[in-house]
Design an enzyme around this catalytic site. Sequence first.
Site, PDB file in Angstrom:
ATOM      1  N   ASP A   1      -5.895  48.824  16.190  1.00 46.82           N
ATOM      2  CA  ASP A   1      -5.834  48.123  14.899  1.00 46.82           C
ATOM      3  C   ASP A   1      -4.694  47.122  14.847  1.00 46.82           C
ATOM      4  O   ASP A   1      -4.730  46.171  14.072  1.00 46.82           O
ATOM      5  CB  ASP A   1      -5.703  49.127  13.754  1.00 46.82           C
ATOM      6  CG  ASP A   1      -7.044  49.775  13.497  1.00 46.82           C
ATOM      7  OD1 ASP A   1      -7.373  50.747  14.214  1.00 46.82           O
ATOM      8  OD2 ASP A   1      -7.780  49.275  12.638  1.00 46.82           O
TER       9      ASP A   1
ATOM     10  N   LYS B   1      -6.654  54.773  15.332  1.00 47.08           N
ATOM     11  CA  LYS B   1      -7.034  55.930  14.510  1.00 47.08           C
ATOM     12  C   LYS B   1      -6.168  57.156  14.812  1.00 47.08           C
ATOM     13  O   LYS B   1      -5.870  57.450  15.970  1.00 47.08           O
ATOM     14  CB  LYS B   1      -8.513  56.228  14.780  1.00 47.08           C
ATOM     15  CG  LYS B   1      -9.107  57.409  14.066  1.00 47.08           C
ATOM     16  CD  LYS B   1      -8.958  57.356  12.574  1.00 47.08           C
ATOM     17  CE  LYS B   1      -9.480  56.077  11.952  1.00 47.08           C
ATOM     18  NZ  LYS B   1      -9.078  55.935  10.518  1.00 47.08           N
TER      19      LYS B   1
ATOM     20  N   GLY C   1     -13.344  49.044  11.232  1.00 44.46           N
ATOM     21  CA  GLY C   1     -13.098  48.636  12.620  1.00 44.46           C
ATOM     22  C   GLY C   1     -12.419  47.268  12.594  1.00 44.46           C
ATOM     23  O   GLY C   1     -12.874  46.358  11.880  1.00 44.46           O
ATOM     24  N   ALA C   2     -11.321  47.140  13.340  1.00 45.35           N
ATOM     25  CA  ALA C   2     -10.462  45.960  13.209  1.00 45.35           C
ATOM     26  C   ALA C   2     -11.196  44.614  13.359  1.00 45.35           C
ATOM     27  O   ALA C   2     -11.091  43.765  12.476  1.00 45.35           O
ATOM     28  CB  ALA C   2      -9.304  46.083  14.190  1.00 45.35           C
TER      29      ALA C   2
HETATM   30  O1  MRU Z   1     -10.494  53.706   9.795  1.00 38.76           O
HETATM   31  P1  MRU Z   1     -11.338  52.942  10.749  1.00 38.76           P
HETATM   32  O2  MRU Z   1     -12.657  53.555  11.009  1.00 38.76           O
HETATM   33  O3  MRU Z   1     -11.446  51.470  10.346  1.00 38.76           O
HETATM   34  O4  MRU Z   1     -10.507  52.979  12.099  1.00 38.76           O
HETATM   35  C1  MRU Z   1     -10.980  52.229  13.180  1.00 38.76           C
HETATM   36  C2  MRU Z   1     -10.234  52.423  14.430  1.00 38.76           C
HETATM   37  O5  MRU Z   1      -9.241  53.102  14.497  1.00 38.76           O
HETATM   38  C3  MRU Z   1     -10.726  51.661  15.622  1.00 38.76           C
HETATM   39  O6  MRU Z   1     -10.430  52.334  16.794  1.00 38.76           O
HETATM   40  C4  MRU Z   1     -10.050  50.286  15.660  1.00 38.76           C
HETATM   41  O7  MRU Z   1     -10.236  49.606  14.441  1.00 38.76           O
HETATM   42  C5  MRU Z   1     -10.537  49.459  16.767  1.00 38.76           C
HETATM   43  S1  MRU Z   1     -12.192  48.956  16.510  1.00 38.76           S
HETATM   44  C6  MRU Z   1     -12.741  48.004  17.781  1.00 38.76           C
END
Ligand code: MRU
Length: 352
Positions: free
Chosen positions: A251, A262, A61-62
């Site tokens: 992200d 995602k 998660g970012a």
């Molecule tokens: O691969 P991940 O689980 O790190 O992907 C995360 C996402 O796509 C989230 O939607 C994004 O990081 C935003 S989190 C607040």
Amino acid sequence: VAKALNIDLKQLPRTIELVRAGNSLVLQFVDQELLPDQVLIAKTSSWKEVVDAIMRLGIRGAPALGVAGAAALALWYVNELPKETGDFQENLDRVAGEIGHARPTAVNLQWGVQRMKDMIQSLDEADADANLSAVYEFVKSMEAQDEQINRSIGRHGSKLLGTNSRVLTHCNAGSLATVFFGTALGVIYTAAEEGKVERVYADETRPLGQGARLTVWELSRVGIPTTLLCDDMAATVMAKGMIDAVIVGADRITLHGDTANKIGTYNLAIAAAYHEIPFYVAAPLSTIDMNLEEGSGIPIEQRNPREVQTRPLTGVDVYNPAFDVTPASLITKIITEKGTCSPSQLRDFLGC
Ligand code: MRU
């Protein structure tokens, strides 16, 4: 009639937490690879183990990646640097580079590492005790700031929702994707307390199931009525009039407003536009890449084919991009800690 939900955020652990242990630092984190079967708070004093956790999505998660990146560099500085030989600047550049590139798409990771690198470079080499305190306090302030920012995103985003909204979300942009509270789910938590949420529909999010494993776990722990969907059901529930708004995280957002999130987010945005359902992206300002105009410039992480093909057959090619880019034209509003804007207003909103 608005029905405020009695939600309990105390049911959620803090996702990452740096702790001081004498003369060393330890990072505690919820190992998300094990959820929902096991809620394990992992502890490590090794920056390399943090890099490993990031790569296998134990930390993800970012916004969480931003703080974890800074914390990993702090672990190196306090726990490893005293044992290292060689040039300080070269070692710092190498370790910061390795942490920052553990995952390429979320700009927050490089942002967090760079902040810690700048901080370390500003320290006076002579005073080890004071330096330990300084890097520790710096990460603690990033942790606290993350939660404040998310609560502010929540307040701004909640204004966009009407009473008893049914909200669709993708992946996990919840408390687990941040230090605490979440971005897209932060909007939902705030709105739920204000009687604006009837139900959340959570996409399963193939191939790694962040929706099925994490979002559904998080929302049900807090007490939000939740329905799990396979990714390919979104257009159908929209057509049936079951969705009032889509809220996702991000992200990386470019100055043009194109947004990486995602894989599958783009599909949702197309379906939402077709059904005239507002599509909101909730993210902190640290997710905006101030050096990038267009979404086509966003690096997209390609992951192991085994994540998609869980029963390997030889001779079958697999394509596994972890993220896609939603063009600005499909996004109704971007929700940040400073307020909301349409993608076309983003530059003015940022004052650049
Ligand atoms: O691969 P991940 O689980 O790190 O992907 C995360 C996402 O796509 C989230 O939607 C994004 O990081 C935003 S989190 C607040």
